[in-house]
Scaffold this active site. Structure first.
Site, PDB file in Angstrom:
ATOM      1  N   HIS A 189       0.815  -1.225   0.000  1.00 56.74           N
ATOM      2  CA  HIS A 189       0.000   0.000   0.000  1.00 56.74           C
ATOM      3  C   HIS A 189       0.846   1.272   0.000  1.00 56.74           C
ATOM      4  O   HIS A 189       2.079   1.224   0.197  1.00 56.74           O
ATOM      5  CB  HIS A 189      -0.945   0.014   1.204  1.00 56.74           C
ATOM      6  CG  HIS A 189      -0.259   0.050   2.544  1.00 56.74           C
ATOM      7  ND1 HIS A 189       0.370   1.167   3.039  1.00 56.74           N
ATOM      8  CD2 HIS A 189      -0.108  -0.915   3.508  1.00 56.74           C
ATOM      9  CE1 HIS A 189       0.863   0.923   4.233  1.00 56.74           C
ATOM     10  NE2 HIS A 189       0.601  -0.350   4.541  1.00 56.74           N
ATOM     11  N   CYS A 229       3.509  -4.560   6.620  1.00 58.36           N
ATOM     12  CA  CYS A 229       3.104  -4.364   5.233  1.00 58.36           C
ATOM     13  C   CYS A 229       4.295  -3.933   4.375  1.00 58.36           C
ATOM     14  O   CYS A 229       5.351  -3.552   4.881  1.00 58.36           O
ATOM     15  CB  CYS A 229       2.018  -3.300   5.142  1.00 58.36           C
ATOM     16  SG  CYS A 229       0.439  -3.819   5.859  1.00 58.36           S
TER      17      CYS A 229
END
Length: 417
Positions: free
Chosen positions: A325, A343
């Protein structure tokens, strides 16, 4: 002529349903030579364990046909259901009794043709039809994902409406689940647990593959009082081979399409204590906006590690909240250091490009991280982290049917940055 009756055993399938109807034929000739005579009606010569008129047969009970008295014998029996599948059976050596050895199909309709001969060798025949009662418990299979186009790493899933535990019952189910592809590939089902199977090829799906998945369980006996139900077929198409490799050591992600590098992106991955999982993951979905809160992954609000952030261009790779992301707040660490909570973060522009480039089923692999290896099952699709030999061991037909079980406590929809 030979007095030994012919024993006929036919390939079995599934059968069910009993409703009687009769068909007759003409009388035998009077010259005593059966080869020159039309078969006589053998209705009075045989008996059949059919239910009463208007009732249906119990599919758990064998079909039996018996010759009456000593005036003749049964020479052959053929029982076929409405789909053309033959019911296996065995005729006694004296021709006095035929009994099915295969399982009847639940909710089926059979046509039974019985051939006989009398003491003089004249041939007789009789045709019956019967139906079997529908199953009290039906095992329904739901295939996934939804119809559409996916990446080369997409496994096929089969969710069962009821648990199936025994190896023999699992083999019945697995044998009925058909995966056909063009081009053809070597592949196998793997039992994740009692109610779920995954199918994957030995290698990634070839680009452009067309896949059809069907379940041929309807009416098939799976276990005690358990029969298969109808399943909706599934059609899939495989798109380009898109692979993203995030190197936690070099802090860069390399993206390839059909073997050609199309982008190299500076990234940050999980910092110590929150290291990104190593191994092969499969894109599960894409969310333009996700609100990521540390409390959803067990980090207390107000602690030095807490966060509450709006996140854009989020590509999900685990159910527990690992994404690729946009992370503009850590721009100074992209390509330099690992500072995320697990992440793969990158600039907003690169995240938007990645978001638009990949689709569900595409490969995202992390290497050189200090994190554990991606779970095989339960937190997304870690199927490709299992060797082919170990994958085959999870098949009831190819292996020992032993496989890892999906963790029961995995929380879905837990985003971590």
């Amino acid at each position: 002529m030979n007095d030994t009756p012919r024993i006929r055993t036919v390939v079995s399938c599934t059968v069910l349903a009993v409703t009687l109807t009769a068909g007759a034929t003409a009388c035998a000739g009077s010259d005593g030579h059966p080869l020159s005579a039309k078969p006589y009606d053998a209705a009075e010569q045989i008996s059949f364990n059919a239910p009463a008129q208007g009732k249906k047969a119990d599919p758990d009970k064998a079909l039996e046909i018996t010759a009456k008295g000593d005036e003749g014998r049964i020479t052959d029996v053929t029982a076929v259901d409405a789909t053309g599948h033959h019911l296996a059976g065995e005729l006694t050596a004296d021709g006095q009794r035929w009994r099915s050895t295969g399982s009847l199909t639940a909710g089926g309709r059979y046509t039974v043709k019985v051939a006989t001969e009398n003491e003089g060798g004249a041939p007789g025949t009789r045709t019956f039809t019967f139906e079997t009662a529908p199953a009290e418990r039906a095992l329904v299979v739901k295939f996934g994902p939804e119809a559409g186009t996916y990446g080369v790493g997409q496994p096929i899933t089969a969710d069962l409406s009821l648990p199936v535990k025994g190896k023999a019952a699992r083999a019945v189910v697995e044998r009925a689940l058909k995966v056909r592809s063009t081009p053809s590939v070597e592949g196998a089902w793997h039992w994740v647990d009692d109610e779920k199977l995954h199918f994957r090829p030995k290698e990634y799906w070839p680009t452009g593959t067309k896949i059809t998945v069907t379940g041929n369980l309807a009416g098939v006996k799976v276990g005690d009082k358990l029969y298969g139900g109808e399943s909706k077929p599934l059609n899939l198409t495989i798109g380009d081979r898109v692979e993203a490799i995030a190197d936690a050591g070099s802090h860069h992600m390399t993206v390839r399409r059909n073997g050609e590098v199309i982008n190299t992106i500076p990234v940050t991955t999980g910092k110590p204590g929150f290291s990104t999982r190593n191994g092969i993951k499969v894109v599960l979905g894409k969310e333009y906006f996700v609100r990521m809160r540390s409390t959803t992954v067990g980090i207390a609000a107000g602690s030095s590690e807490s966060y509450d952030l709006p996140v854009y261009y989020a590509t999900r790779v685990t159910w527990s909240g690992e994404y690729v992301h946009a992370a503009p707040w850590s721009a100074g660490s992209h390509g330099v250091a690992n500072v995320s909570h697990g992440c793969v973060g990158m600039s907003t522009g690169n995240a938007a490009w990645f978001y638009k480039t990949v689709r569900p089923g595409d490969i995202v692999q992390t290497i050189n991280s200090y994190g554990d290896t991606m779970d095989t099952f339960g937190n997304g699709f870690g199927d490709w982290n299992l060797s082919w030999d170990k994958w085959r061991q999870g098949s009831a037909l190819l292996g020992d049917a032993k496989s890892p079980t999906a963790p029961a406590d995995i929380a879905r929809l837990r985003p971590s940055i």
